[in-house]
Motif scaffolding. Sequence first.
Motif, PDB file in Angstrom:
ATOM      1  N   ASP A 268       0.665  -1.261   0.187  1.00 46.19           N
ATOM      2  CA  ASP A 268       0.159   0.154  -0.163  1.00 46.19           C
ATOM      3  C   ASP A 268       0.821   1.333   0.041  1.00 46.19           C
ATOM      4  OD1 ASP A 268       0.901   0.264   2.344  1.00 46.19           O
ATOM      5  OD2 ASP A 268      -1.029   0.514   3.443  1.00 46.19           O
ATOM      6  N   SER A 305      -4.727  -2.423   5.304  1.00 44.51           N
ATOM      7  CA  SER A 305      -4.405  -0.894   5.397  1.00 44.51           C
ATOM      8  C   SER A 305      -5.694  -0.276   6.107  1.00 44.51           C
ATOM      9  CB  SER A 305      -4.346  -0.351   4.034  1.00 44.51           C
ATOM     10  OG  SER A 305      -3.410  -1.025   3.231  1.00 44.51           O
ATOM     11  N   ARG A 309      -5.662   5.162   4.609  1.00 47.14           N
ATOM     12  CA  ARG A 309      -4.716   4.936   3.564  1.00 47.14           C
ATOM     13  C   ARG A 309      -5.239   4.220   2.476  1.00 47.14           C
ATOM     14  NH1 ARG A 309      -0.444   6.634   1.285  1.00 47.14           N
ATOM     15  NH2 ARG A 309       0.512   5.033  -0.028  1.00 47.14           N
ATOM     16  N   GLU A 312      -6.228   6.983   0.244  1.00 48.62           N
ATOM     17  CA  GLU A 312      -5.065   7.768  -0.228  1.00 48.62           C
ATOM     18  C   GLU A 312      -4.487   7.036  -1.301  1.00 48.62           C
ATOM     19  OE1 GLU A 312      -3.508   9.498   4.013  1.00 48.62           O
ATOM     20  OE2 GLU A 312      -2.204   7.927   2.774  1.00 48.62           O
TER      21      GLU A 312
END
Length: 376
Positions: A268, A305, A309, A312
């Motif tokens: 990630d 994650s 995140r 994002e």
Amino acid sequence: MTEHDDRPPSRFDVDRQALGTLLAGEPRYRVDQVWQGLYEQLAEPHELTTLPKALRARLDDALPLALREELRRVSDRGDTIKYLWQLHDGHRIETVLMLYPDRVTACVSSQAGCAMDCSFCATGQAGFQRHLTTGEIVEQVVRAAREARRLGRRLGNVVFMGMGEPLVNEAAVWAAIERIHGDLGLSARHLTVSTIGIVPGIRALAARPLPVNLAVSLHAANDRLRETLVPMNKRYPLSQLMEACAHYLAVKGRRISFEWALIAGVNDRDSDARELAALSKRFRLAAHVNLIPLNPTPGFPTIGSSPTRVHEFRDLLEQLGVNATVRRNRGTDIDAACGQLAAGQPVAMRPSRRRAGESDAATDGVRAPGTSDSPR
Ligand code: SAH
């Protein structure tokens, strides 16, 4: 189970010809009546009131079901129902029925267990038992369709995202797809085969006549990382896999989905998004990335994650020109991740409760699949 198994083939393993043999001595139109009853009316033989009573009783015995319901879990809102079935030889498989406002999807298994050994997957951690037969696959769909109908809905989508790797059981899977399409009447565009990246299997699927959707469980966009998550990548590295995907796209004209289970600190990072963007660039808008936070499993120490995140990562992909969707999570509260029920979760015939601290956006392994989001 003995090798000389004299059980009759299961109800949905019987093809028209075998049904004809079974109905020898009856008027010829009985074959159509029974076939339509099973596939169009989703009926049990004893419900086929157009048949004489004695014949109905005989068919109930001659066409036994393959799946015995061992456990059913219903998510809190009732929109996700997960079944654990026992097969005649004691192996267990799972099916998930997902009800959305605009569509109903069944997630079906293609094997009991799985030999692919992906590190983060509960099914992989439990190993391989056997391929499912066509009838065992079709029956999962029929029973999900019956349930949907009982709830006043119509099953329209099937995704091969349950236990097993469908493209190492391609012949049985394909025969099931033909039955689901031709006899149950689902559109090929609403059927999705998900693979870890079995290159010959993708090519075999490309040579089949119907334009079903292809989903590839990618999870990493460089060979070194992907090998640690998906051992099969050593046999079919990304260069070969991407060639096979391009071929599938060229032949079928169907958008391809890349599945990406986001694992904190593993796949990630910004660099992962950039690698993924570079890899999928050749497909332009014909590739779609489905992001889902990793669902924790006992055999894999890493976690999914965070929701922040995940978003994002999605935004970064979008900036890089990649189509990406964060999948809504389903069934976390009922252990609906791939293989979790069969892996020996406590068995209880009741809907389980949502665990404290879990939210829809947290973790899940059963994806809201890409089918109905694909271009029609
Ligand atoms: N073998 C096929 C079909 C199984 S689909 C395939 O790999 O595509 C099951 C999907 O769930 C795959 O995308 C798989 O990578 C994903 N998956 C497995 N374990 C998971 C987990 N713990 N969290 C999130 N996704 C997971």
